[in-house]
Design a protein around this motif. Structure first.
Motif, PDB file in Angstrom:
ATOM      1  N   THR A  62       0.972  -1.104  -0.105  1.00  0.00           N
ATOM      2  CA  THR A  62       0.051   0.155   0.102  1.00  0.00           C
ATOM      3  C   THR A  62       0.812   1.341  -0.057  1.00  0.00           C
ATOM      4  O   THR A  62       2.015   1.009   0.391  1.00  0.00           O
ATOM      5  CB  THR A  62      -0.822   0.063   1.049  1.00  0.00           C
ATOM      6  N   GLY A  63       0.034   2.358  -0.262  1.00  0.00           N
ATOM      7  CA  GLY A  63       0.913   3.690  -0.318  1.00  0.00           C
ATOM      8  C   GLY A  63       2.260   3.895  -1.370  1.00  0.00           C
ATOM      9  O   GLY A  63       3.196   4.639  -0.919  1.00  0.00           O
ATOM     10  N   THR A  64       2.085   3.312  -2.486  1.00  0.00           N
ATOM     11  CA  THR A  64       3.418   3.326  -3.216  1.00  0.00           C
ATOM     12  C   THR A  64       3.593   4.642  -3.744  1.00  0.00           C
ATOM     13  O   THR A  64       4.750   4.891  -4.182  1.00  0.00           O
ATOM     14  CB  THR A  64       3.141   2.541  -4.468  1.00  0.00           C
ATOM     15  N   GLN A  65       2.618   5.619  -3.446  1.00  0.00           N
ATOM     16  CA  GLN A  65       2.651   6.848  -4.189  1.00  0.00           C
ATOM     17  C   GLN A  65       2.855   8.020  -2.794  1.00  0.00           C
ATOM     18  O   GLN A  65       2.781   9.035  -3.138  1.00  0.00           O
ATOM     19  CB  GLN A  65       1.573   7.356  -4.959  1.00  0.00           C
ATOM     20  N   ARG A  66       3.202   7.307  -1.747  1.00  0.00           N
ATOM     21  CA  ARG A  66       3.390   8.179  -0.643  1.00  0.00           C
ATOM     22  C   ARG A  66       4.939   8.412  -0.315  1.00  0.00           C
ATOM     23  O   ARG A  66       5.467   9.066  -1.346  1.00  0.00           O
ATOM     24  CB  ARG A  66       2.781   7.379   0.676  1.00  0.00           C
ATOM     25  N   ILE A  67       5.599   7.855   0.502  1.00  0.00           N
ATOM     26  CA  ILE A  67       6.963   8.150   1.012  1.00  0.00           C
ATOM     27  C   ILE A  67       7.925   7.727  -0.298  1.00  0.00           C
ATOM     28  O   ILE A  67       8.609   8.434  -0.799  1.00  0.00           O
ATOM     29  CB  ILE A  67       7.426   7.391   2.048  1.00  0.00           C
ATOM     30  N   LYS A  68       7.710   6.629  -0.880  1.00  0.00           N
ATOM     31  CA  LYS A  68       8.356   6.065  -2.115  1.00  0.00           C
ATOM     32  C   LYS A  68       8.053   7.061  -3.368  1.00  0.00           C
ATOM     33  O   LYS A  68       8.639   6.697  -4.433  1.00  0.00           O
ATOM     34  CB  LYS A  68       7.749   4.559  -2.363  1.00  0.00           C
ATOM     35  N   GLY A  69       6.776   7.637  -3.432  1.00  0.00           N
ATOM     36  CA  GLY A  69       6.544   8.283  -4.810  1.00  0.00           C
ATOM     37  C   GLY A  69       7.270   8.931  -5.654  1.00  0.00           C
ATOM     38  O   GLY A  69       7.171   8.730  -6.773  1.00  0.00           O
ATOM     39  N   GLN A  70       8.078   9.776  -4.933  1.00  0.00           N
ATOM     40  CA  GLN A  70       9.361  10.508  -5.957  1.00  0.00           C
ATOM     41  C   GLN A  70      10.498  10.256  -5.640  1.00  0.00           C
ATOM     42  O   GLN A  70      11.375  11.227  -6.242  1.00  0.00           O
ATOM     43  CB  GLN A  70       8.733  12.000  -5.665  1.00  0.00           C
ATOM     44  N   LEU A  71      10.800   9.093  -4.989  1.00  0.00           N
ATOM     45  CA  LEU A  71      12.114   8.725  -4.763  1.00  0.00           C
ATOM     46  C   LEU A  71      12.778   8.103  -6.099  1.00  0.00           C
ATOM     47  O   LEU A  71      11.979   7.347  -6.620  1.00  0.00           O
ATOM     48  CB  LEU A  71      12.403   7.818  -3.386  1.00  0.00           C
ATOM     49  N   PRO A  72      13.948   8.024  -6.183  1.00  0.00           N
ATOM     50  CA  PRO A  72      14.691   7.271  -7.185  1.00  0.00           C
ATOM     51  C   PRO A  72      13.997   5.683  -7.025  1.00  0.00           C
ATOM     52  O   PRO A  72      14.068   4.975  -6.090  1.00  0.00           O
ATOM     53  CB  PRO A  72      16.099   7.318  -6.994  1.00  0.00           C
ATOM     54  N   LYS A  73      13.894   5.070  -8.358  1.00  0.00           N
ATOM     55  CA  LYS A  73      13.578   3.650  -8.286  1.00  0.00           C
ATOM     56  C   LYS A  73      14.528   2.914  -7.793  1.00  0.00           C
ATOM     57  O   LYS A  73      15.752   3.362  -7.765  1.00  0.00           O
ATOM     58  CB  LYS A  73      13.287   3.393  -9.778  1.00  0.00           C
ATOM     59  N   GLY A  74      14.360   1.913  -6.800  1.00  0.00           N
ATOM     60  CA  GLY A  74      15.239   0.888  -6.521  1.00  0.00           C
ATOM     61  C   GLY A  74      15.738   1.509  -4.889  1.00  0.00           C
ATOM     62  O   GLY A  74      16.339   0.586  -4.308  1.00  0.00           O
ATOM     63  N   THR A  75      15.154   2.671  -4.384  1.00  0.00           N
ATOM     64  CA  THR A  75      15.388   3.150  -3.030  1.00  0.00           C
ATOM     65  C   THR A  75      14.695   2.236  -2.320  1.00  0.00           C
ATOM     66  O   THR A  75      13.573   1.797  -2.353  1.00  0.00           O
ATOM     67  CB  THR A  75      14.864   4.494  -2.967  1.00  0.00           C
ATOM     68  N   ILE A 102      16.711   4.345   3.128  1.00  0.00           N
ATOM     69  CA  ILE A 102      17.978   3.862   2.923  1.00  0.00           C
ATOM     70  C   ILE A 102      18.684   4.932   1.777  1.00  0.00           C
ATOM     71  O   ILE A 102      18.097   4.673   0.655  1.00  0.00           O
ATOM     72  CB  ILE A 102      18.357   2.522   2.766  1.00  0.00           C
ATOM     73  N   LEU A 103      19.762   5.600   2.024  1.00  0.00           N
ATOM     74  CA  LEU A 103      20.315   6.539   0.995  1.00  0.00           C
ATOM     75  C   LEU A 103      21.351   5.787   0.252  1.00  0.00           C
ATOM     76  O   LEU A 103      21.937   4.716   0.864  1.00  0.00           O
ATOM     77  CB  LEU A 103      20.942   7.793   1.868  1.00  0.00           C
ATOM     78  N   PRO A 104      21.712   6.112  -0.738  1.00  0.00           N
ATOM     79  CA  PRO A 104      22.795   5.326  -1.484  1.00  0.00           C
ATOM     80  C   PRO A 104      24.283   5.320  -0.900  1.00  0.00           C
ATOM     81  O   PRO A 104      24.902   4.253  -1.059  1.00  0.00           O
ATOM     82  CB  PRO A 104      23.121   6.303  -2.866  1.00  0.00           C
ATOM     83  N   ASN A 105      24.624   5.936   0.059  1.00  0.00           N
ATOM     84  CA  ASN A 105      25.872   5.971   0.946  1.00  0.00           C
ATOM     85  C   ASN A 105      25.628   5.218   2.178  1.00  0.00           C
ATOM     86  O   ASN A 105      26.591   4.800   2.854  1.00  0.00           O
ATOM     87  CB  ASN A 105      26.138   7.360   1.248  1.00  0.00           C
ATOM     88  N   GLY A 106      24.379   4.441   2.228  1.00  0.00           N
ATOM     89  CA  GLY A 106      24.272   3.359   3.616  1.00  0.00           C
ATOM     90  C   GLY A 106      23.777   3.884   4.617  1.00  0.00           C
ATOM     91  O   GLY A 106      23.359   3.335   5.493  1.00  0.00           O
ATOM     92  N   LYS A 107      23.664   5.420   4.696  1.00  0.00           N
ATOM     93  CA  LYS A 107      22.951   6.196   5.953  1.00  0.00           C
ATOM     94  C   LYS A 107      21.570   5.996   5.623  1.00  0.00           C
ATOM     95  O   LYS A 107      21.068   5.681   4.474  1.00  0.00           O
ATOM     96  CB  LYS A 107      23.607   7.333   5.778  1.00  0.00           C
ATOM     97  N   TYR A 108      20.859   6.477   6.369  1.00  0.00           N
ATOM     98  CA  TYR A 108      19.389   6.111   6.403  1.00  0.00           C
ATOM     99  C   TYR A 108      18.674   7.582   7.110  1.00  0.00           C
ATOM    100  O   TYR A 108      19.357   8.437   7.901  1.00  0.00           O
ATOM    101  CB  TYR A 108      18.851   5.282   7.214  1.00  0.00           C
ATOM    102  N   PHE A 109      17.187   7.827   6.954  1.00  0.00           N
ATOM    103  CA  PHE A 109      16.606   8.843   7.892  1.00  0.00           C
ATOM    104  C   PHE A 109      15.416   8.138   7.830  1.00  0.00           C
ATOM    105  O   PHE A 109      14.585   7.146   7.283  1.00  0.00           O
ATOM    106  CB  PHE A 109      16.446   9.930   6.885  1.00  0.00           C
TER     107      PHE A 109
END
Length: 145
Positions: A62-75, A102-109
């Motif tokens: 569910t919610g694929t257009q919420r947090i994930k919606g505008q993030l780069p594919k594969g995030t 998870i950010l590309p550098n392995g860190k997160y928020f």
């Protein structure tokens, strides 16, 4: 766990019986994000429980257009959505999403976005969440090295 600003008094079934009941269950984005941080840093839950919850949250459909919606594919995003009913006046009490990105550098928020008492349609409410998420992504991409 040191987390305040959380109250859970009714289950899902009870909340759908009467509009006002749902407002007895509440939290804040700050409290939700702190809980996510403790979860991700493995400061709560057993290894087995952590792995189970991580799997469930990473496979959320569910919610694929919420947090994930505008993030780069594969995030990598592990998240939990929440959606209330809409009353006869066209007010949706809650369209929410909380998660770990998870950010590309392995860190997160950790991020928690709550859209409350909205008269907008679900698409608009989800876009609000995705825009906040994208702003957070851009901030952390440029400030975490």
């Amino acid at each position: 766990m040191g987390i305040e600003d959380v109250a859970i008094e009714f289950n899902e079934e009870e909340m759908h019986k009467a509009w006002e009941v749902q407002f007895s269950n509440w939290t804040t984005p700050k409290a939700s994000s702190l809980l996510l941080k403790l979860f991700y840093e493995r400061r709560i839950l057993s290894k087995k429980s952590f792995e189970f919850l991580w799997k469930i949250m990473s496979e959320t459909s569910t919610g694929t257009q919420r947090i994930k919606g505008q993030l780069p594919k594969g995030t990598v995003v592990v998240h939990k959505t929440g959606t209330s009913d809409t009353n006869e006046d066209g007010v949706t009490a809650a369209i929410n999403d909380i998660g770990i990105v998870i950010l590309p550098n392995g860190k997160y928020f950790a991020i928690s976005v709550f859209v409350s008492n909205s008269k907008e349609n679900n698409g608009t409410n989800e876009r609000i969440i995705s825009e906040v998420s994208k702003l957070a992504w851009n901030y952390f991409i440029h400030t975490t090295k």
